[in-house]
Design a protein around this motif. Sequence first.
Motif, mmCIF file in Angstrom:
data_model
loop_
_atom_site.group_PDB
_atom_site.id
_atom_site.type_symbol
_atom_site.label_atom_id
_atom_site.label_comp_id
_atom_site.label_asym_id
_atom_site.label_seq_id
_atom_site.Cartn_x
_atom_site.Cartn_y
_atom_site.Cartn_z
ATOM 1 N N UNK A 1 -20.264 -11.421 0.871
ATOM 2 C CA UNK A 1 -20.329 -11.026 2.282
ATOM 3 C C UNK A 1 -19.228 -11.691 3.098
ATOM 4 N N UNK A 2 -18.947 -12.953 2.791
ATOM 5 C CA UNK A 2 -17.868 -13.645 3.491
ATOM 6 C C UNK A 2 -16.541 -12.925 3.270
ATOM 7 N N UNK B 1 -16.100 -11.027 10.768
ATOM 8 C CA UNK B 1 -16.861 -11.926 11.649
ATOM 9 C C UNK B 1 -17.239 -13.210 10.898
ATOM 10 N N UNK B 2 -17.730 -13.065 9.673
ATOM 11 C CA UNK B 2 -18.104 -14.249 8.897
ATOM 12 C C UNK B 2 -16.884 -15.128 8.612
ATOM 13 N N UNK B 3 -15.748 -14.501 8.378
ATOM 14 C CA UNK B 3 -14.524 -15.268 8.132
ATOM 15 C C UNK B 3 -14.137 -16.080 9.376
ATOM 16 N N UNK B 4 -14.226 -15.455 10.543
ATOM 17 C CA UNK B 4 -13.904 -16.166 11.780
ATOM 18 C C UNK B 4 -14.861 -17.329 12.014
#
Length: 535
Positions: free
Chosen positions: A312-313, A318-321
Amino acid sequence: MEAESYDYIVTGAGSAGCAVAARLSETGRYRVLLLEAGGRDSSPWIHIPVGYSRLFTHETYNWRFESEPVAGLNGRTSYQPRGKMLGGTSSLNGMVYMRGTAADYDGWRQFGCVGWDYESVLAFFRKAENQERGEDEFHGVGGPLNVTDAHYKHEIIDAIIEAAVQAGIPRNRDFNGAAQEGAGYYQATIGKGRRWSAATAYLKPARGRRNLVVRPNAHATRIVIENGRAVGIEFRTSRGMEMARARGEVIVSGGVYGSPQLLLLSGIGPGDHLNEMGIEVTHDLAPVGANLHDHFNSYVAWRSTSTGTFNELHHSPFRKLAAGARYLVGRDGPMTAIATHAGILTRTDPRFDRPDLQINTYLWSIETRDRTGMHPHRWPGFSMSPVHLRPEGRGRVSLASRDPLAPPRIAFRFMETAHDVDAMIRGVRLARKLAEQPALKPYIAEEVVPGAAVNSDEQVIEDIRNRGVSNLHPVGTCRMGTGPDAVVDPRLRVHGIRGLRIADASIMPLVVGGNTNAPSIMIGEKCAAMVLEDA
């Protein structure tokens, strides 16, 4: 070519080479030149732990070697990423700190390698180490290499460890302590949330030494031999060919592929092969390039009922940010995670005296892994990777061209013997057994790779031949020993050539039962100590 003189010349700024150059120069008595074919370790992705995935196929920082077709893998080639920068492969590896077992090194001693028994090498592991947990009989503090606990954990990895315990495998908090067998989180070469490569550990503190000259982008092309003695190195830079002379010794630390290639280009190796390549034979040394072997592994992957995996990352901006912000503010979170979070080391047969199987655990599941990169599934997933630690297959490194900038020819012999095939079958079966344990079963939606349809031994073998890969721990191509099958003696001196040593994983007579970065650093530490003793 005009040649500047040094006391010692080290070729290759990898795990061992950085240690050798730093230790030889720290007394201030000797002038040392360290040559590195790659560039500086300047990319931020080198130093952010999770950046290993971005370096896996990076053209600038990775040699991106490819093997010859492997018969045991149905003719597939084996991709071999190797570090092309200061720090070598320690600047792009998975950062697991693993030494192997005491019996591995005692086994080297039984091959005639005096001074390489476990008690002898332990002193150099401890000398190199700055252990977060403090000093004890197995670990040291105050050394250049930071070794820390895993600070990023996840409930799925906790469940895998608990599942191993339920399957009869003990917990193990320290795989480098009294016993290796067991299940637990790995320690890593990380410091303050950053990768602690050999370059960070050894070269960064040595920057102010006027007697240590570090030359990146300087590709060693030939060892200069005069009257049976190594007296210098020719190397290529952006300015053209240059040469440096050594008053003392030349230490080759080009790694399992680079070291035999440099010897062969210098006329040191099997005479028939050198004649075939049109290279004048300086010293006919048949074992150069032989004894290539590596751990081998495959993957079993599951779609997970739990979220927060690296699949998911990878797919969520968004998760990366969020992960990036967490890393910038507190040096924690998923960006501090190492490639392999935890593992299980066990014996597939109780008659064995040490683990022959390592199961690595990952918070991702992938569709493919090759020279184009690693490509995770789009759903939450995790995987286990059975690794065979005691392989029988032996290959060879040889020249594909007289051009020193061309890659060498790499020939593996994976999955050829019944022993190697049976070990991988047992590894896949054990991974599936862990998935059935009460602790892990709630996290599993379905097995996606290879899938439930692959069940019989014949189907599992064929799947491994089609998907299995090198575990990227190649060793042995400049084997240490005293007999005719050895390239270097137990003091790492090349047989038949004075003033020339080799220090890297290529000297291992047998691969250790675990990751090879920490042992390579130990080899560099021990080599430097022997050079200084002999001086």
